[in-house]
Write a protein that holds these residues in place. Structure first.
Motif, PDB file in Angstrom:
ATOM      1  N   LEU A  19       1.305   5.432  -0.910  1.00 47.46           N
ATOM      2  CA  LEU A  19       1.110   6.746  -0.661  1.00 47.46           C
ATOM      3  C   LEU A  19       1.995   7.873  -1.515  1.00 47.46           C
ATOM      4  O   LEU A  19       3.213   7.527  -1.051  1.00 47.46           O
ATOM      5  N   TYR A  48      -0.085   2.994   5.491  1.00 51.96           N
ATOM      6  CA  TYR A  48       0.909   2.847   4.385  1.00 51.96           C
ATOM      7  C   TYR A  48       2.118   1.929   4.478  1.00 51.96           C
ATOM      8  O   TYR A  48       2.641   2.465   5.582  1.00 51.96           O
ATOM      9  N   ILE A  70       5.767   5.781   1.759  1.00 54.30           N
ATOM     10  CA  ILE A  70       5.120   7.013   1.485  1.00 54.30           C
ATOM     11  C   ILE A  70       6.300   7.849   0.549  1.00 54.30           C
ATOM     12  O   ILE A  70       7.445   7.845   1.035  1.00 54.30           O
ATOM     13  N   LYS A 109       0.969  -1.155   0.146  1.00 57.66           N
ATOM     14  CA  LYS A 109      -0.077   0.117  -0.042  1.00 57.66           C
ATOM     15  C   LYS A 109       0.788   1.227  -0.013  1.00 57.66           C
ATOM     16  O   LYS A 109       1.483   1.485   0.939  1.00 57.66           O
ATOM     17  N   GLU A 154      -4.059   4.929   8.016  1.00 59.59           N
ATOM     18  CA  GLU A 154      -4.163   4.437   6.888  1.00 59.59           C
ATOM     19  C   GLU A 154      -3.406   3.392   6.429  1.00 59.59           C
ATOM     20  O   GLU A 154      -3.414   2.424   5.702  1.00 59.59           O
ATOM     21  N   THR A 160      -2.153   5.251  -4.095  1.00 60.35           N
ATOM     22  CA  THR A 160      -3.019   6.463  -3.797  1.00 60.35           C
ATOM     23  C   THR A 160      -2.186   7.902  -3.702  1.00 60.35           C
ATOM     24  O   THR A 160      -1.081   7.823  -3.295  1.00 60.35           O
ATOM     25  N   ALA A 216      -2.698  10.357   6.705  1.00 63.65           N
ATOM     26  CA  ALA A 216      -2.054   9.070   6.769  1.00 63.65           C
ATOM     27  C   ALA A 216      -1.837   8.000   7.856  1.00 63.65           C
ATOM     28  O   ALA A 216      -1.668   6.956   7.765  1.00 63.65           O
TER      29      ALA A 216
END
Length: 245
Positions: A4, A108, A111, A2, A106, A58, A103
């Motif tokens: 960002l 992540y 990043i 995942k 979330e 994202t 964030a």
């Protein structure tokens, strides 16, 4: 995985820059805005990673509604979804705080930011996000690989390059050579129309900086030609007029 990717929207480098309201506000009239080039490199590398080991990308932007055209471009390039924090990006600390507040819950794995935005050239958002979230960070990365549990990053340093390993989650800022930005194709442009774009209201934060005024650099002066046989005059100008030696 995942991921960002933080993107900022900046004036195109060919734009003619001017200010208004007694040099206290940027004049956006007639200015073409683009995704910050370093952020595009970060986005492309993020997409390459999820293509190799699966995952989602994202993009997040702190900006007003007029930035959505460029957010949609990021979606057309291949991002899974997007978030726009509905606020004017006042300074680096404000931007980093807003992104971090979103964030933090979330989860992540990675990043990405660009090394800096080409308008303000601050280069501190990566470190600020990492500090606020309590994560390790690697700045100005020109090569990055990951197996899903750690990243191996290469960055330029004085006199050479260094290679670092860092456990995930972490924050990384993209430098030139990390990737080649992608151009949206027609399929991507059509798909971007239906991809989720979430609007989040900004959290209230105290402003730590106050903008006093903008100032353009001095205009370039004419070129002074020196005869090739008169090197002494060149040295005299550099020493006594320009104070360079």
């Amino acid at each position: 995985m995942k991921i960002l990717v933080c993107i900022s929207v900046v004036p195109d480098t060919t734009s003619k820059i001017s200010f208004k309201d007694n040099n206290t506000k940027f004049n956006s009239d007639g200015v073409q805005f683009i995704i910050n080039p370093y952020d595009e490199m970060a986005l492309t590398r993020a997409l390459e990673i999820v293509e190799q080991i699966n995952g989602t990308v994202t993009v997040i932007n702190v900006g007003l509604a007029d930035t959505e055209t460029n957010i949609r471009k990021a979606l057309a390039i291949g991002a899974t979804d997007a978030v726009r924090i509905n606020a004017e990006p006042k300074d680096a600390m404000f931007v980093a705080t807003q992104i971090s507040n979103y964030a933090k819950n979330e989860n992540y794995d990675l990043i990405f930011t660009g090394r800096e935005s080409i308008d303000h050239n601050g280069g501190i958002v990566c470190g600020l996000i990492a500090e606020i979230l309590g994560l390790p960070s690697i700045n100005i990365v020109s090569k990055l690989e990951t197996d899903g549990t750690k990243v191996t990053a290469t960055r330029d340093i004085d006199g050479g390059r260094e290679e670092l390993e860092c456990k995930i989650p972490c924050v990384v800022s993209a430098q030139k050579d990390l990737s080649e930005p992608r151009i949206p194709n027609m399929r991507g442009i059509m798909a971007a129309r239906t991809k989720p774009l979430k609007i989040v209201e900004a959290t209230s934060e105290n402003e730590l900086n106050t903008l006093v005024s903008f100032e353009l650099p001095p205009a370039k002066t004419g070129v002074k030609m020196i005869d090739a046989e008169n090197a002494g005059e060149l040295l005299d100008l550099l020493r006594n007029e320009k104070k360079l030696i």
